[in-house]
Design an enzyme around this catalytic site. Structure first.
Site, short mmCIF file in Angstrom:
data_model
loop_
_atom_site.label_atom_id
_atom_site.label_comp_id
_atom_site.label_asym_id
_atom_site.label_seq_id
_atom_site.Cartn_x
_atom_site.Cartn_y
_atom_site.Cartn_z
N THR A 169 1.66 -4.48 4.15
CA THR A 169 1.49 -4.83 5.57
C THR A 169 0.86 -6.21 5.77
O THR A 169 1.03 -6.80 6.84
CB THR A 169 0.60 -3.79 6.29
OG1 THR A 169 -0.69 -3.77 5.69
CG2 THR A 169 1.22 -2.41 6.24
N ASP A 170 0.17 -6.72 4.76
CA ASP A 170 -0.63 -7.93 5.01
C ASP A 170 0.22 -9.14 5.38
O ASP A 170 -0.18 -9.93 6.24
CB ASP A 170 -1.50 -8.26 3.78
CG ASP A 170 -2.63 -7.25 3.61
OD1 ASP A 170 -2.92 -6.50 4.57
OD2 ASP A 170 -3.22 -7.20 2.52
N SER B 125 1.66 -7.47 -1.03
CA SER B 125 2.33 -8.52 -0.24
C SER B 125 1.48 -9.78 -0.12
O SER B 125 1.97 -10.82 0.34
CB SER B 125 2.74 -8.01 1.14
OG SER B 125 1.65 -7.90 2.00
N THR C 86 0.83 -1.22 0.00
CA THR C 86 0.00 0.00 0.00
C THR C 86 0.85 1.26 0.00
O THR C 86 0.51 2.25 -0.67
CB THR C 86 -0.92 0.01 1.24
OG1 THR C 86 -1.83 -1.07 1.11
CG2 THR C 86 -1.69 1.30 1.35
N1 ASP Z 1 -2.62 -5.45 0.46
C1 ASP Z 1 -1.55 -4.55 0.88
C2 ASP Z 1 -0.26 -5.36 0.91
O1 ASP Z 1 -0.07 -6.12 1.80
C3 ASP Z 1 -1.86 -3.99 2.22
C4 ASP Z 1 -0.86 -3.00 2.77
O2 ASP Z 1 0.26 -2.86 2.33
O3 ASP Z 1 -1.21 -2.35 3.79
O4 ASP Z 1 0.55 -5.24 0.02
#
Ligand code: ASP
Length: 333
Positions: free
Chosen positions: A85-86, A54, A12
């Site tokens: 973050t995932d 991710s 993200t």
């Molecule tokens: N779907 C995103 C990822 O994990 C979520 C994020 O980065 O907060 O790449």
């Protein structure tokens, strides 16, 4: 001035809105242009071994990150990885096993909102990460997020939307970052004295079986051809049900016959497992001599198992490595 390598991998933090939803579009150089203050205390170069949500990061990407860091290790004082973050907690745990006793900081960060939005956590997280990576005392694999520095083996994503997405599980944060001030809670500078060890392999053939009321052991034998280890997320401190027919114990017998490790974990996030507390745990632990995760996070349990499988298939050696502390991952045993 400290030299930092920024490793951009998507997520993200680097995403823009498209007609199909957010996807990584922003380059590492652009990310850096949003935090010009970083230039006051470090000189930063950028690489980007991949650019993914991710959700699509797995062991191949963990190994690519390990290689990128090992290849550049002598040329930089620290590393900052921008990541979605995932699955960030899995990547941080995996890197903790692939790069052990790092005398230099390897920081993972990300954000809940893209960096080019007017209101975002991304700029703070990136600047905090650069600041922390430029500290003399910083070392090892850590996550910097929402003002906390969390050991790479102790993080869990607990919130899908809020800025304080990560918690440090069963262990205090290593440090907190308040504006320009960094307050260390853990003094583990002695770990810097050891040799940094790089590993180049992981066995991703690990299956996680989360129990629900009524779960059967029948399915376990069907997993054997495709998997090298099984982790069972049990109830509470470590309860394994026995409904008479198709018991979990019956499935475990097949795994023991095949000589493949089975590890007990708990589906409760905080305070860890202890299978000796209840008869429904102790009986099965004793019958199969199962290693259990105790206070380790699930992310660490999974990635540590993958790392150990790449080192040994011997059950006694598996257990010894599983219970050996790496980057603060386990305190009880
Ligand atoms: N779907 C995103 C990822 O994990 C979520 C994020 O980065 O907060 O790449």
């Amino acid at each position: 001035m400290k030299k930092i390598l920024l490793i951009a991998t998507g997520g993200t933090i680097a995403s823009r809105y498209t007609e199909n939803g957010l996807s990584p579009q922003i380059s590492g150089e652009e990310l850096l242009s949003f935090v010009p203050e970083g230039g006051e205390f470090c000189k930063t170069d950028v690489i980007s071994p991949f650019s993914l949500d991710s959700t699509n990061v797995q062991s191949a990407q963990w190994l690519a990150l390990e290689k990128a860091i090992e290849d550049h290790y002598d040329s930089y004082d620290g590393f900052v990885i921008c990541h979605g973050t995932d699955t960030l907690a899995y990547t941080a745990a995996a890197l903790s096993y692939l790069i052990q006793n790092s005398r230099k900081p390897i920081i993972l960060t990300g954000a809940q909102r893209p960096i080019d939005l007017p209101v975002t956590d991304a700029r703070t997280n990136l600047l905090d990460s650069l600041r922390f990576a430029a500290q003399d005392r910083a070392h090892g694999v850590c996550i910097v997020f929402s003002g906390q520095v969390i050991a790479g083996t102790r993080a869990k994503k607990e919130r899908t939307q809020s800025y304080n997405a990560f918690a440090s599980i069963n262990y205090p944060p290593i440090a907190v970052i308040q504006q320009k001030r960094i307050i260390f809670y853990i003094d583990d500078g002695d770990l810097k004295a050891g040799n940094t060890l790089f590993y180049h392999d992981m066995d991703p053939r690990v299956f996680l079986y989360k129990l629900i009321p009524g779960s059967s052991g029948e399915v376990l034998k069907h997993l054997l051809p495709d998997y090298d280890a099984l982790i069972i997320e049990s109830f509470g401190v470590g309860g394994i049900p026995d409904y008479g027919e198709n018991s979990i114990a019956g499935g475990l017998k097949e795994w023991r016959k095949a000589g493949k490790p089975v590890i007990m974990a708990t589906q409760v996030t905080n305070e860890g497992s202890d299978m000796s507390v209840y008869q429904v745990g102790q009986t099965i632990k004793d019958a199969f001599d199962l290693p259990e995760s105790f206070d380790m996070t699930l992310e660490s349990t999974v990635t540590k198992t993958m790392w150990i499988l790449s080192q040994t298939r011997d059950p006694a050696e598996f257990k010894r490595l599983f219970y050996r502390t790496v980057n603060h991952d386990i305190l009880f045993r």
